[in-house]
Design an enzyme around this catalytic site. Structure first.
Site: not given
Length: 324
Positions: A113, A159
Site C-alpha cells: 500500500e 491509495r
C-alpha cells in the site's frame, strides 16, 4: 498454517491500521515491524505487542512463515507532499529489504500500500520496478488505485494497492459501498473550535466536485498569489488546506500527516469549525475504543500515515475469498 485463521505479517505497521483490518477479517498476525517508537507505543497499547524495529536490520530467518505479507511501506520518498526523491531517498532502502523478505519467505500473497503518486513518479519507472521485482519472484501482480470514499469512509483519500500472488487477484470482486456524507460522522457534542463570521468568506453557489468535495469558502488570511491562475487562488496548492473550508454535506479531503495543528475547517449547520480529533479517527475507520498517542500533533502525524481501515478490510476479505 490453518485455513480457519490464515496468517499475516504487518511490516511498516505504524499504529496498526492494516493490522486492524486483517484482524477484523479473521487473519492472525504472527509478526510486526515498526521503527518509530511513538507508533510502537500506540501499537502495543492496542495489540499488546511491541513491533520489531528497523526492517533493514531484521533477518528473514527471524520472521515466522506466513500466508500474507502486508506492507504499507514509507510513502515520503514518493508522496507529492514530499521531495519525491524515490529510490534515491535513504528511506527507500526499506523497499529493498522488503523485496529481500518476500524472496526469502515466499508468502502466498503480498499486499503493498502506498500513495497514489507512486505510480507516476520518475516517469513511472519506480512503480514499474516494484511490479517487475514481484513478477521476477514468481508472482502474478494486480494493482488498483482505491479511494476511501468508496468504502464507507467520507474522505477523498486515494491509495494504490498492489496484490501479488500465484493466482491473479480481481479487484472488481471486492465489496465496496459509497460513503454517506461527512455530516453523518460528526460528533454531536465536543469542545468545538469555531471561526467568527469575520474570519472567513463563503463563496456563492459552491459545486460538488467529482471527488465528493464541496469547496465552500476560505479563511480570510493573506496568501501567496504569484504564479497562481486567476480565480483559483483559494484552490491552488500554494494556498494549502489549512485555509480552505469544505462543506460537511460532501466528503473531507485527505488527512495529511504534515498538518499537525489539525487545521481542517468544515462548514456545518451554518457555522465553520475545526474537525475534532475524534472525527479524524472516525473518517479513517478507527474504532472509538482505539488507544491513541498523547499529543494531538502526533496523532495527526500517525493518522495521516495510516490507512482507511474499512478499505483495507474489504481487500483482506477479497484476498481470503479469492486466494486462500
Amino acid at each position: 498454517m490453518t485455513t480457519t485463521h490464515p496468517t499475516f505479517i504487518d511490516l511498516f505497521a505504524g499504529i496498526g491500521g492494516i493490522r486492524l483490518a486483517f484482524d477484523q477479517s479473521g487473519f492472525k498476525c504472527v509478526f510486526s515491524s515498526e521503527w518509530d517508537q511513538k507508533c510502537q507505543k500506540v501499537y502495543h497499547a492496542n495489540f499488546h505487542e511491541v513491533p520489531q524495529g528497523d526492517i533493514t536490520k531484521i533477518k528473514s530467518s527471524d520472521i515466522p512463515s506466513h500466508d500474507v505479507l502486508c506492507a504499507g511501506f514509507p510513502c515520503q520518498p514518493f508522496s507529492i507532499s514530499g521531495k519525491q526523491k524515490g529510490l534515491t531517498d535513504e528511506r527507500s532502502n526499506v523497499l529493498f529489504s522488503l523485496l529481500r523478505i518476500i524472496k526469502d519467505k515466499k508468502p502466498k500473497v503480498v499486499l503493498l500500500e502506498n500513495v497514489k503518486h507512486l505510480i507516476h513518479l520518475k516517469d513511472k519507472s519506480i512503480f514499474k520496478f516494484i511490479l517487475k521485482s514481484l513478477e521476477d519472484l514468481g508472482y502474478n501482480v494486480s494493482w488498483r488505485v482505491l479511494n476511501a470514499s468508496n468504502f464507507e469512509i467520507p474522505q477523498n483519500r486515494d491509495r494504490v494497492i498492489v496484490i501479488a500472488s500465484k493466482k491473479k487477484f480481481d479487484f472488481d470482486k471486492i465489496n465496496s459501498k459509497k460513503s454517506k456524507s461527512l455530516s453523518s460522522f460528526l460528533d454531536k457534542k465536543a469542545g468545538f473550535e469555531f471561526l467568527d463570521s469575520g474570519e472567513f468568506t463563503l463563496i456563492p453557489n459552491p459545486i460538488r466536485q467529482k471527488s465528493g468535495l464541496i469547496f465552500v469558502g476560505y479563511r480570510n488570511k493573506k496568501i501567496r498569489t504569484t504564479g497562481v491562475r486567476p480565480n483559483t487562488k483559494h484552490l491552488s496548492r500554494v494556498h494549502k488546506m489549512p485555509n480552505r473550508i469544505y462543506s460537511a454535506d460532501g466528503f473531507h479531503p485527505t488527512i495529511p500527516s504534515q498538518e499537525s495543528a489539525r487545521r481542517f475547517w468544515i462548514h456545518h449547520k451554518n457555522k465553520v469549525r475545526k474537525l475534532t480529533l475524534n472525527e479524524c479517527y472516525k473518517i479513517m475507520g478507527f474504532p472509538s475504543k482505539f488507544s491513541r498517542a498523547t499529543e494531538s500533533g502526533t496523532q495527526i502525524l500517525q493518522l495521516g500515515n495510516s490507512v482507511p481501515v474499512p478499505m483495507i478490510q474489504s481487500v483482506a476479505n477479497g484476498i481470503r475469498r479469492q486466494l486462500l
